[in-house]
Design a protein around this motif. Structure first.
Motif, mmCIF file in Angstrom:
data_model
loop_
_atom_site.group_PDB
_atom_site.id
_atom_site.type_symbol
_atom_site.label_atom_id
_atom_site.label_comp_id
_atom_site.label_asym_id
_atom_site.label_seq_id
_atom_site.Cartn_x
_atom_site.Cartn_y
_atom_site.Cartn_z
ATOM 1 N N MET B 10 0.843 -1.192 0.000
ATOM 2 C CA MET B 10 0.000 0.000 0.000
ATOM 3 C C MET B 10 0.880 1.243 0.000
ATOM 4 O O MET B 10 1.785 1.377 0.828
ATOM 5 N N GLN B 18 -0.092 9.801 -5.474
ATOM 6 C CA GLN B 18 -1.226 9.636 -6.407
ATOM 7 C C GLN B 18 -0.738 9.573 -7.850
ATOM 8 O O GLN B 18 -1.211 8.756 -8.641
ATOM 9 N N TRP B 21 0.953 6.434 -10.628
ATOM 10 C CA TRP B 21 0.434 5.594 -11.721
ATOM 11 C C TRP B 21 0.784 6.163 -13.093
ATOM 12 O O TRP B 21 0.482 5.534 -14.111
ATOM 13 N N ASP B 39 -0.202 -7.087 -5.139
ATOM 14 C CA ASP B 39 -0.930 -5.972 -5.746
ATOM 15 C C ASP B 39 -0.409 -4.669 -5.165
ATOM 16 O O ASP B 39 -0.043 -4.619 -3.980
ATOM 17 N N LEU B 41 -1.618 -1.087 -4.092
ATOM 18 C CA LEU B 41 -2.800 -0.260 -3.819
ATOM 19 C C LEU B 41 -2.332 1.172 -3.641
ATOM 20 O O LEU B 41 -1.624 1.487 -2.681
ATOM 21 N N ASN B 42 -2.698 2.011 -4.591
ATOM 22 C CA ASN B 42 -2.282 3.412 -4.524
ATOM 23 C C ASN B 42 -3.325 4.199 -3.731
ATOM 24 O O ASN B 42 -4.474 4.318 -4.149
ATOM 25 N N ARG B 43 -2.921 4.688 -2.588
ATOM 26 C CA ARG B 43 -3.799 5.501 -1.740
ATOM 27 C C ARG B 43 -3.203 6.904 -1.613
ATOM 28 O O ARG B 43 -3.059 7.448 -0.516
ATOM 29 N N LEU B 45 -3.382 10.884 -2.145
ATOM 30 C CA LEU B 45 -4.445 11.893 -2.096
ATOM 31 C C LEU B 45 -3.832 13.267 -2.290
ATOM 32 O O LEU B 45 -3.245 13.832 -1.353
ATOM 33 N N ALA B 46 -4.016 13.813 -3.487
ATOM 34 C CA ALA B 46 -3.434 15.120 -3.812
ATOM 35 C C ALA B 46 -3.847 16.168 -2.786
ATOM 36 O O ALA B 46 -5.024 16.253 -2.419
ATOM 37 N N TYR B 48 -3.319 16.449 0.357
ATOM 38 C CA TYR B 48 -3.501 16.082 1.759
ATOM 39 C C TYR B 48 -2.216 16.271 2.570
ATOM 40 O O TYR B 48 -1.109 16.094 2.073
ATOM 41 N N VAL B 56 -8.018 9.175 7.216
ATOM 42 C CA VAL B 56 -8.101 8.387 5.972
ATOM 43 C C VAL B 56 -7.417 7.032 6.162
ATOM 44 O O VAL B 56 -7.981 5.986 5.807
ATOM 45 N N GLN B 59 -9.356 4.428 7.755
ATOM 46 C CA GLN B 59 -10.344 3.762 6.900
ATOM 47 C C GLN B 59 -9.688 2.773 5.930
ATOM 48 O O GLN B 59 -10.319 1.790 5.519
ATOM 49 N N CYS B 60 -8.444 3.046 5.560
ATOM 50 C CA CYS B 60 -7.763 2.180 4.583
ATOM 51 C C CYS B 60 -7.240 0.887 5.206
ATOM 52 O O CYS B 60 -6.861 -0.044 4.494
ATOM 53 N N LEU B 61 -7.176 0.855 6.545
ATOM 54 C CA LEU B 61 -6.687 -0.337 7.232
ATOM 55 C C LEU B 61 -7.870 -1.110 7.802
ATOM 56 O O LEU B 61 -8.837 -0.515 8.290
ATOM 57 N N ILE B 73 -1.356 -6.435 4.103
ATOM 58 C CA ILE B 73 -0.438 -5.401 3.595
ATOM 59 C C ILE B 73 0.964 -5.837 4.012
ATOM 60 O O ILE B 73 1.297 -5.816 5.195
#
Lengths: 250, 250
Positions: B10, B18, B21, B39, B41-43, B45-46, B48, B56, B59-61, B73
């Motif tokens: 992650m 962000q 990619w 995998d 997982l791009n988390r 956030l411009a 932030y 945030v 919530q992602c965990l 992870i």
């Protein structure tokens, strides 16, 4: 451990899917435009045909017992044929009628109410294998062509037949690249690296054709029509950020 | 619905994460080399900062109740500072001591046994913000510099302090880019697009420095030391493919 934050686009296919993470590849392009919207799960397996893909897809999909805890697949892209279409002496070869049957079976794993992986909200998109440029294929030992232009074309038609039978979208990459190359086999070297796999220019055609299908047939899932899961930074409540950054279903 | 097939890396951060990619970005590079293994997982956030990142990441965990059904992870990369380091009149500014405290808190969300998101098997890697090239920053209205070279350097040092305090790895991108540019602020335009964000050349430095840290400090998670989740096609049992393509824990 990762919480489920974004729904997913799953790309399921062979080496042409697996290489979608390379620069300019279709996976990388999708991940970029769907950033903060959907995750792209690349389930490309080099060398695999549809016969071997069936028991793999059964593992990649959550069964009904696990579905309440699983990430939603909003779009499932299925892209095989390049290996099934090897000549009949190849260990990868799958006869055309069996290839069509297998492709329908892959679709029905999510689309049939009888399937333990039934997921009516998942949109399935089939992609036809790219055309083969036999002029570019390397010499083999024994020196036979492992794939031919004509046979690959039949398998591309087979994907369209499977799509029609299962009523799912089809992205005709075979025709898109063939037309881009001016309907000339040798000219396809502008899009194919070794006569089989795609250059970034080939993936650009795939991406454009796929996004056209999403726009026309699944407009609600086009990235332009989706918000972001988390809000833009300038909408965050500075006095009490927590409630203002709660994840939104999209 | 997607079954859990691959564990995850992650990437958690701001716009610089962000944009990972984009062509040549660090997320795309990692996804490519970890293909069929983890995998990504791009988390990202411009815009932030760490203050907004805390609710945030919570919530992602997955919390302990959801962990049995959640993807592991294996590596959590945390990369903030570029926005925290804006000048104090900016709405994104976070004072340095608070930035360090927040960074430690982000790490402790997975590392503290008291946390509902405790995940002792997750390796945390902090990344320092890249150096700022004030010569490249656009004029603003009012025409003040929004970030400075000196302040961003202090925040990079703050990340190292947080890493030392929480005993996690740190990838010093600030120093890596500074050295690559010959320790000359104006020369950093070879790596930075607008004085703040990274060009592919900047991401190449990030990728190289990050992979060096993984190789030296988390060698078991380097992609060269991991098998693939599904076997190579030439190991598939053609007579009975199912049992031979069962997913392997890596």
């Amino acid at each position: 451990m990762a919480a489920i934050i974004q729904d997913a686009i799953m790309l399921f296919g062979d080496s042409i899917t697996q290489a979608g993470w390379t620069d300019g590849g279709v996976g990388a392009r999708l991940a970029n435009v769907y950033s903060r919207k959907f995750d792209v799960l690349n389930r490309g397996l080099a060398g695999y045909n549809t016969e071997w893909a069936i028991p793999v897809l059964e593992q990649c999909l959550a069964n009904q017992q696990d579905q309440p805890h699983a990430a939603k697949i909003r779009i499932l892209v299925i892209w095989f044929g390049a290996n099934d279409a090897t000549i009949s002496s190849s260990p990868q070869h799958v006869p055309l009628p069996k290839f069509i049957e297998n492709t329908k079976r892959l679709v029905n794993l999510v689309q049939s109410p009888e399937s333990p992986y039934y997921s009516p909200s998942t949109r399935v998109i089939l992609i036809t294998p790219p055309p083969l440029n036999s002029h570019q294929r390397p010499a083999r030992d024994p020196p036979v062509a492992d794939r031919t232009f004509e046979i690959t074309k039949e398998y591309a038609e087979g994907v369209k037949e499977a799509a029609a039978a299962t009523k799912v979208s089809v992205v005709d990459v075979w025709t898109a690249i063939w037309k881009a190359a001016g309907e000339n086999e040798a000219s396809m070297s502008a899009y194919l690296s070794d006569g089989l796999h795609l250059k970034p220019e080939g993936y650009a055609v795939v991406y454009k054709t796929l996004m056209k299908t999403i726009k026309e047939e699944h407009a609600d899932l086009h990235y332009e029509n989706l918000g972001s899961v988390f809000p833009s930074w300038n909408l965050v409540d500075r006095a009490d950020p927590g409630p203002s950054v709660q994840r939104i279903e999209i």
